[in-house]
Design an enzyme around this catalytic site. Sequence first.
Site, short mmCIF file in Angstrom:
data_model
loop_
_atom_site.label_atom_id
_atom_site.label_comp_id
_atom_site.label_asym_id
_atom_site.label_seq_id
_atom_site.Cartn_x
_atom_site.Cartn_y
_atom_site.Cartn_z
N ASP A 132 0.83 -1.25 -0.05
CA ASP A 132 0.04 0.00 -0.10
C ASP A 132 0.75 1.15 0.03
OD1 ASP A 132 -2.56 -1.63 0.23
OD2 ASP A 132 -2.52 -1.05 2.28
N ARG A 182 -1.55 -0.74 -8.28
CA ARG A 182 -3.13 -0.10 -7.97
C ARG A 182 -2.92 1.39 -8.00
NH1 ARG A 182 -3.90 -1.11 -2.12
NH2 ARG A 182 -4.21 -3.22 -2.38
P1 FDA Z 1 -14.29 9.55 -4.30
O1 FDA Z 1 -14.08 9.33 -2.84
O2 FDA Z 1 -13.92 10.77 -4.75
O3 FDA Z 1 -15.71 9.37 -4.53
C1 FDA Z 1 -16.16 9.47 -5.71
C2 FDA Z 1 -17.55 9.15 -6.00
O4 FDA Z 1 -17.69 7.68 -5.60
C3 FDA Z 1 -18.72 9.72 -4.92
O5 FDA Z 1 -18.86 11.06 -5.24
C4 FDA Z 1 -19.84 8.71 -4.87
O6 FDA Z 1 -20.58 9.11 -6.10
C5 FDA Z 1 -18.94 7.57 -4.79
N1 FDA Z 1 -18.93 7.01 -3.60
C6 FDA Z 1 -17.72 7.07 -2.97
N2 FDA Z 1 -18.10 6.14 -1.66
C7 FDA Z 1 -19.41 5.77 -1.84
C8 FDA Z 1 -20.09 5.07 -0.92
N3 FDA Z 1 -19.87 4.79 0.23
N4 FDA Z 1 -21.56 5.06 -1.40
C9 FDA Z 1 -21.80 5.42 -2.54
N5 FDA Z 1 -21.18 6.02 -3.32
C10 FDA Z 1 -19.88 6.23 -3.02
N6 FDA Z 1 -5.19 5.15 -0.78
C11 FDA Z 1 -3.91 5.43 -0.45
O7 FDA Z 1 -3.57 6.48 -0.26
N7 FDA Z 1 -2.99 4.37 -0.57
C12 FDA Z 1 -3.55 3.09 -0.60
O8 FDA Z 1 -2.75 1.97 -0.74
C13 FDA Z 1 -4.85 2.92 -0.87
N8 FDA Z 1 -5.16 1.54 -1.19
C14 FDA Z 1 -6.62 1.33 -1.63
C15 FDA Z 1 -7.18 0.16 -1.99
C16 FDA Z 1 -8.45 0.15 -2.73
C17 FDA Z 1 -8.91 -1.17 -2.97
C18 FDA Z 1 -9.29 1.34 -2.66
C19 FDA Z 1 -10.72 1.20 -3.20
C20 FDA Z 1 -9.03 2.40 -2.21
C21 FDA Z 1 -7.49 2.47 -1.75
N9 FDA Z 1 -7.06 3.83 -1.08
C22 FDA Z 1 -5.77 4.03 -1.04
C23 FDA Z 1 -8.02 5.07 -1.08
C24 FDA Z 1 -8.07 6.13 -1.98
O9 FDA Z 1 -7.09 6.67 -2.13
C25 FDA Z 1 -9.39 6.80 -1.87
O10 FDA Z 1 -9.30 7.56 -0.66
C26 FDA Z 1 -10.63 6.24 -2.00
O11 FDA Z 1 -10.64 5.04 -2.77
C27 FDA Z 1 -11.74 7.21 -2.04
O12 FDA Z 1 -11.81 7.72 -3.50
P2 FDA Z 1 -12.69 7.15 -4.70
O13 FDA Z 1 -11.80 6.89 -5.82
O14 FDA Z 1 -13.27 6.01 -4.25
O15 FDA Z 1 -13.65 8.47 -5.08
#
Ligand code: FDA
Length: 305
Positions: A132, A182
């Site tokens: 990670d 990732r």
């Molecule tokens: P974001 O949070 O911007 O959400 C975008 C949209 O997604 C929202 O507006 C909504 O529409 C939808 N959405 C999001 N959550 C929802 C919910 N609960 N219910 C409904 N809709 C929802 N970070 C890091 O710094 N180091 C790492 O190693 C990792 N590893 C990692 C692994 C995996 C498998 C994931 C999924 C994430 C990570 N992350 C991470 C976290 C990542 O950096 C990030 O903070 C989160 O995934 C949130 O960003 P999103 O891309 O999901 O979109």
Amino acid sequence: MENILRNFFLFMGKNRAATKMAKKYGLRFGAGRFVAGASLQSSIEVIKKLNDEELAVTIDHLGEFVDNEQEAREMTDHCIDAVKGIAESNLNSQLSLKLTSMGLDISRETVLSNMKRIMDAAREHNVFITIDMEDETRCQATIDIFKELKSEYDNIGTVLQAYLYRTVEDIQDLDSYNPNLRLVKGAYKESPSVAFPEKSDVDENFKKIIKMHLLNGNYTAVATHDDNMIAFTKEVVKEHNIPKNQFEFQMLYGIRVERQRELRDEGYKMRVYVPYGNDWYGYFMRRLAERPANVAFVLKGVFGK
Ligand code: FDA
């Protein structure tokens, strides 16, 4: 208001006294929605159920604030147990880990020797390991350790974060290693001197690195809950005839559960990141910081019985 809550949860996630209390009292406050359990055994049951639904998994033994050799060794042993548990139960699961838990903040020798113990076990049991990515101050050290391990072991990948200005260069720099990466937006509170402060810029950079890494021919795990990023990935792979075995989607356990099943039903590889362990508190606080709307679930967990 959302920003205040975000900062509050990030602050609470780093609070040592609260972390200690949380460890003592076990999974509480609705954390079970995001964390599979306090033990490896309980998480194995969760993984089996996910695998039965044709969802791949990566498990993560949660840990924070490791600052001495003994704790780093214990965390390493937990990871080796997890590798063996995955193999013994024949699970479709990888392992994700954080280098600070293996001693990154102690010394390079410590983290490397702990990682090599894990990598030897992972190679023997054919388990893939993802490092990670943590906060920006550890990014270069993480990439350096990844490069060193990658030259010795095939079964290792890492994570790059779209919010960092440096990431486009990191994608180019790592290309010669043909890395399995990732790609994420990034979860830590970073200064505008190193990371895009505007969400729209992070999103644009996310699209850019997804496309770059895919077109470089490297395996790409697009880890997001954001439909726009998912739609963008689908467009790129369609336009450039990228095979389905060169990429996958990843989401966190307990988040957008139905969307995970939809992507699986559309024929995409879907992997669920399943955290477990006693140290659930910091992880839980980061999930709340990301989406304060999740607080509603927590309040239900506390008051809704
Ligand atoms: P974001 O949070 O911007 O959400 C975008 C949209 O997604 C929202 O507006 C909504 O529409 C939808 N959405 C999001 N959550 C929802 C919910 N609960 N219910 C409904 N809709 C929802 N970070 C890091 O710094 N180091 C790492 O190693 C990792 N590893 C990692 C692994 C995996 C498998 C994931 C999924 C994430 C990570 N992350 C991470 C976290 C990542 O950096 C990030 O903070 C989160 O995934 C949130 O960003 P999103 O891309 O999901 O979109």
